[in-house]
Write an enzyme that holds these catalytic residues in place. Structure first.
Site, PDB file in Angstrom:
ATOM      1  N   GLY A  67       0.938  -1.680   0.268  1.00  0.00           N
ATOM      2  CA  GLY A  67       0.141   0.198   0.084  1.00  0.00           C
ATOM      3  C   GLY A  67       1.438   1.152   0.175  1.00  0.00           C
ATOM      4  O   GLY A  67       2.406   1.149   0.273  1.00  0.00           O
ATOM      5  N   GLY A 111       2.719   3.948   1.749  1.00  0.00           N
ATOM      6  CA  GLY A 111       3.005   4.550   2.898  1.00  0.00           C
ATOM      7  C   GLY A 111       3.445   4.944   3.236  1.00  0.00           C
ATOM      8  O   GLY A 111       3.921   6.090   4.553  1.00  0.00           O
ATOM      9  N   ASP A 133       8.446   5.774   8.165  1.00  0.00           N
ATOM     10  CA  ASP A 133       8.202   7.254   8.838  1.00  0.00           C
ATOM     11  C   ASP A 133       7.199   7.566   7.688  1.00  0.00           C
ATOM     12  O   ASP A 133       6.550   8.806   8.138  1.00  0.00           O
ATOM     13  CB  ASP A 133       9.305   7.705   8.879  1.00  0.00           C
ATOM     14  CG  ASP A 133      10.258   8.193   8.058  1.00  0.00           C
ATOM     15  OD1 ASP A 133      10.100   7.397   7.103  1.00  0.00           O
ATOM     16  OD2 ASP A 133      11.353   8.624   8.512  1.00  0.00           O
ATOM     17  N   GLY A 134       6.884   7.380   6.393  1.00  0.00           N
ATOM     18  CA  GLY A 134       5.990   7.921   5.594  1.00  0.00           C
ATOM     19  C   GLY A 134       6.806   9.054   4.978  1.00  0.00           C
ATOM     20  O   GLY A 134       6.067   9.798   4.446  1.00  0.00           O
ATOM     21  N   ARG A 136       3.258  13.879  -7.381  1.00  0.00           N
ATOM     22  CA  ARG A 136       3.860  12.887  -8.926  1.00  0.00           C
ATOM     23  C   ARG A 136       2.391  12.740  -9.548  1.00  0.00           C
ATOM     24  O   ARG A 136       1.298  13.359  -8.814  1.00  0.00           O
ATOM     25  CB  ARG A 136       4.286  11.867  -8.616  1.00  0.00           C
ATOM     26  CG  ARG A 136       5.052  11.391  -7.312  1.00  0.00           C
ATOM     27  CD  ARG A 136       5.443   9.869  -7.827  1.00  0.00           C
ATOM     28  NE  ARG A 136       5.074   8.965  -7.274  1.00  0.00           N
ATOM     29  CZ  ARG A 136       5.298   7.466  -6.629  1.00  0.00           C
ATOM     30  NH1 ARG A 136       5.885   7.256  -7.425  1.00  0.00           N
ATOM     31  NH2 ARG A 136       4.032   6.580  -6.353  1.00  0.00           N
ATOM     32  N   ASP A 187       4.390  -4.524  -7.520  1.00  0.00           N
ATOM     33  CA  ASP A 187       3.496  -3.580  -6.777  1.00  0.00           C
ATOM     34  C   ASP A 187       4.652  -2.484  -7.583  1.00  0.00           C
ATOM     35  O   ASP A 187       4.104  -0.550  -6.732  1.00  0.00           O
ATOM     36  CB  ASP A 187       3.751  -3.419  -5.044  1.00  0.00           C
ATOM     37  CG  ASP A 187       5.133  -3.102  -3.982  1.00  0.00           C
ATOM     38  OD1 ASP A 187       6.120  -3.863  -4.876  1.00  0.00           O
ATOM     39  OD2 ASP A 187       6.009  -1.988  -4.453  1.00  0.00           O
ATOM     40  N   ASN A 188       4.980  -1.675  -8.367  1.00  0.00           N
ATOM     41  CA  ASN A 188       5.841  -0.895  -8.718  1.00  0.00           C
ATOM     42  C   ASN A 188       6.249  -1.237 -10.267  1.00  0.00           C
ATOM     43  O   ASN A 188       6.620  -0.278 -11.183  1.00  0.00           O
ATOM     44  CB  ASN A 188       7.538  -1.061  -8.300  1.00  0.00           C
ATOM     45  CG  ASN A 188       8.046  -0.072  -6.820  1.00  0.00           C
ATOM     46  OD1 ASN A 188       6.761  -0.103  -6.418  1.00  0.00           O
ATOM     47  ND2 ASN A 188       9.457  -0.678  -6.086  1.00  0.00           N
ATOM     48  N   ASP A 197       7.614   4.436  -9.523  1.00  0.00           N
ATOM     49  CA  ASP A 197       7.965   4.439  -8.612  1.00  0.00           C
ATOM     50  C   ASP A 197       9.532   4.414  -8.576  1.00  0.00           C
ATOM     51  O   ASP A 197      10.067   3.254  -8.820  1.00  0.00           O
ATOM     52  CB  ASP A 197       7.848   3.152  -7.981  1.00  0.00           C
ATOM     53  CG  ASP A 197       6.691   2.874  -6.643  1.00  0.00           C
ATOM     54  OD1 ASP A 197       6.426   4.383  -6.625  1.00  0.00           O
ATOM     55  OD2 ASP A 197       6.554   2.686  -5.875  1.00  0.00           O
TER      56      ASP A 197
HETATM   57  P1  AMP Z   1       8.802   0.347  -3.119  1.00  0.00           P
HETATM   58  O1  AMP Z   1       9.744  -0.570  -2.933  1.00  0.00           O
HETATM   59  O2  AMP Z   1       9.741   1.905  -2.308  1.00  0.00           O
HETATM   60  O3  AMP Z   1       8.106   0.623  -3.915  1.00  0.00           O
HETATM   61  O4  AMP Z   1       8.502   0.456  -1.711  1.00  0.00           O
HETATM   62  C1  AMP Z   1       7.540  -0.802  -0.848  1.00  0.00           C
HETATM   63  C2  AMP Z   1       6.519  -0.698   0.187  1.00  0.00           C
HETATM   64  O5  AMP Z   1       7.194   0.075   1.463  1.00  0.00           O
HETATM   65  C3  AMP Z   1       5.641   0.289  -0.380  1.00  0.00           C
HETATM   66  O6  AMP Z   1       4.195   0.352  -0.132  1.00  0.00           O
HETATM   67  C4  AMP Z   1       5.989   2.030   0.516  1.00  0.00           C
HETATM   68  O7  AMP Z   1       4.531   2.777  -0.184  1.00  0.00           O
HETATM   69  C5  AMP Z   1       6.548   1.518   1.485  1.00  0.00           C
HETATM   70  N1  AMP Z   1       8.178   2.561   1.837  1.00  0.00           N
HETATM   71  C6  AMP Z   1       8.103   2.851   1.281  1.00  0.00           C
HETATM   72  N2  AMP Z   1       9.679   3.737   2.346  1.00  0.00           N
HETATM   73  C7  AMP Z   1       8.738   3.802   2.895  1.00  0.00           C
HETATM   74  C8  AMP Z   1       8.294   5.227   4.282  1.00  0.00           C
HETATM   75  N3  AMP Z   1       9.934   5.651   4.054  1.00  0.00           N
HETATM   76  N4  AMP Z   1       7.371   4.696   5.167  1.00  0.00           N
HETATM   77  C9  AMP Z   1       6.189   4.407   5.124  1.00  0.00           C
HETATM   78  N5  AMP Z   1       6.146   2.983   4.056  1.00  0.00           N
HETATM   79  C10 AMP Z   1       7.419   3.364   3.038  1.00  0.00           C
HETATM   80 MG    MG Z   2       6.418   0.634  -4.796  1.00  0.00          MG
END
Ligand code: AMP
Ligand code: MG
Length: 534
Positions: free
Chosen positions: A110, A112, A145-146, A203, A280-281, A290
């Site tokens: 999701g 995040g 931390d989002g 974005r 998911d990407n 992403d």
């Molecule tokens: P990514 O591989 O970077 O696309 O991220 C994989 C998952 O981790 C996705 O669900 C992102 O929303 C979550 N995510 C990555 N970085 C953060 C962050 N700093 N805080 C919260 N969720 C994160």
């Molecule tokens: Mg992602």
């Protein structure tokens, strides 16, 4: 601010939030980390930040969305795109999706750290979702931390726009703002966390729906939500396919396969390595999405990946991207099975279309990169394969190779071709007799093939330079802009963006942006290796 005041300033925009209006919402409105069921999204507010400052924006995206220049320069614009202020028509939410990460089903992921603000109908009548990346925690933040830091936000901002100008399907970037807060990051996961400037990119894409957006519901046997999302996606993003039915779902899958194949050809053409091709990407629209630990191929090495997190298995290395995409699509097919009455064959056709589209597109693309008239079968396949062998014998800059080859007149003595290409080699001392011979032999065959094509040198050069970029977002160039930005000087970002607006055009005075990676950058963090920490 009153609605009237908002309308006065933002009246040029047309809001229309289809996603939140038509799809099921999470009934829990608290912002706590949790599993979210039977919902496509959770409403969530962006975090308030200390001091929003606009660092850069894309005037093309702003214009397309209907923003007037004065509004873009206003403090209110920075406030909104840092998450501090909300237009009354905005309805912020985070999307629920799952995914396969590095080949394993990872369950719910999701948004995040992405918060969608709204949908806007752009100047072309197309819906565009505006999404803040790094705007604070959501129910999908799990343990993180989002937030996002400046270096990764600069990378996402620049690369989105660079890809667009290269003609590669991609999500876009409207704005890059500094939040004024600091964010703690352990860049190398080595126990040395640092405070870094926080930043947010806005974005923009017609849809941020990913393969994993469907997978999450299928994995939970939640056919009802799966169906709602599929119907929504077809009605809004694939309307030409007709009203949803099992046949239309199969056609939808086939089109996603076709678009993904086309995307892979583009990535291979320009030397882009995504770095984290989890399901998911991958976008259902076939957009690059992403921008994390991505990188650009410098010396031609199909085994290269910029992602240090993937250094062991190198699953997402440059040369594997087409196969990985296919694997991801097969997982996606599994998620769609309930919608096609479990008729596997109807989805198999889509996977076959992926292979055919990729093969055809690859041949056409390679012929064009070499300036040939058209693809002429097996001999050309051999010519391409031998070229890749030659390119790997010594460190050869992929981008410069095609540009310099375009400059070599066809009647050149084959023995002198290495010399003509001199500046594409990273270590000229590596050019021994075997490299000379292999290059000469390859060039002789290329020469004959060009003669057979009957294209003049000028025409060939023009053709090649239309498809082989001169300016790409070299890893070290992005890092140099980031280093300056970290010191408070953001002009490097704006200047680089401006160069990347015309990637195929020689830009006198900007030669330094077309140079191969300098030696100092070979092993420097950010230039040759990146972690997922962002
Ligand atoms: P990514 O591989 O970077 O696309 O991220 C994989 C998952 O981790 C996705 O669900 C992102 O929303 C979550 N995510 C990555 N970085 C953060 C962050 N700093 N805080 C919260 N969720 C994160
Ligand atoms: Mg992602």
């Amino acid at each position: 601010m009153s609605n009237q005041e908002w309308n006065d300033a933002w009246g040029t925009l047309r809001f229309d939030n289809r996603f939140t209006r038509e799809l099921p919402a999470d009934r829990d409105e608290s912002n706590s980390t949790r599993q979210v069921y039977q919902a496509c999204y959770s409403r969530v507010m962006p975090k308030q930040v200390a001091r929003p400052t606009l660092v850069a924006h894309s005037h093309e995206v702003a214009e397309q969305l209907g923003f007037v220049p004065d509004l873009v320069q206003s403090q209110q614009f920075a406030d909104v795109f840092a998450g501090n202020a909300l237009h009354p028509a905005m309805d912020p939410f985070a999307m629920c999706y799952g995914g396969h990460q590095f080949g394993n089903w990872a369950g719910q992921l999701g948004d995040g750290r992405a918060i969608n603000l709204c949908e806007i109908v752009d100047r072309n009548g197309q819906h565009q979702t505006l999404q803040l990346k790094g705007a604070g925690p959501t129910p999908y933040s799990r343990f993180a931390d989002g937030l996002a830091v400046l270096r990764s936000s600069v990378r996402e901002f620049l690369c989105s726009e660079a890809m667009y100008h290269l003609g590669v399907p991609t999500t876009r970037a409207l704005s890059l703002v500094l939040t004024g807060d600091s964010v703690t990051r352990d860049m190398f996961y080595d126990g040395n966390p640092k405070q870094e400037p926080g930043a947010i990119v806005c974005r923009v894409a017609p849809s941020f729906v990913r393969l994993g957006s469907f997978q999450i519901f299928a994995s939970r046997d939640d056919e009802s939500t799966l169906r709602q999302l599929a119907e929504f996606t077809i009605r809004n993003d694939f309307p030409h396919l007709g009203e949803p039915s099992p046949e239309v779902y199969a056609a939808f899958f086939a089109e996603v396969c076709q678009r993904t194949a086309e995307l892979m050809i583009h990535w291979m053409r320009v030397g882009f390595v995504h770095g984290v091709m989890n399901t998911d990407n991958l976008s259902v629209l076939g957009l690059t999405i992403d921008y994390g630990p991505y990188g650009w191929l410098e010396d031609y090495d199909p085994g290269w990946t910029p992602n240090t997190t993937d250094a062991q298995g190198r699953r997402y290395r440059y040369g594997s991207q087409p196969q990985v995409a296919q694997w991801n699509l097969a997982q996606f097919a599994g998620a769609l099975l309930p919608l096609v009455d479990h008729d596997i064959d109807s989805l198999q056709a889509g996977l076959q279309l992926y292979v055919d589209t990729f093969d055809d597109g690859w041949h056409t693309m390679m012929s064009a990169k070499l300036g040939l008239d058209k693809f002429r079968g097996d001999d050309d396949v051999q010519l391409f394969a031998d070229l890749f062998d030659v390119l790997q014998m010594v460190e050869t800059d992929m981008t410069l190779f095609y540009r310099r080859l375009a400059d070599v007149p066809c009647e050149t003595e084959p023995e002198s071709v290495c010399e003509r290409l001199a500046d594409v080699y990273y270590q000229p001392e590596q050019i021994d007799d075997s490299v000379q011979n292999a290059t000469t032999q390859w060039y002789q065959r290329y020469q004959q093939r060009v003669l057979q094509s009957g294209v003049s040198d000028a025409k060939r050069r023009e053709r090649m330079n239309r498809i082989n970029p001169l300016y790409v977002l070299r890893n070290y160039l992005a890092q140099l802009a980031i280093d300056r930005s970290d010191q408070g000087d953001h002009s490097g970002v704006t200047e680089l963006l401006d160069v990347l607006r015309q990637p195929y055009q020689e830009q006198p005075g900007r030669e330094k942006y077309a140079e191969k990676r300098p030696e100092w950058a070979r092993h420097r963090a950010g230039c040759s290796m990146l972690s997922c920490s962002s």
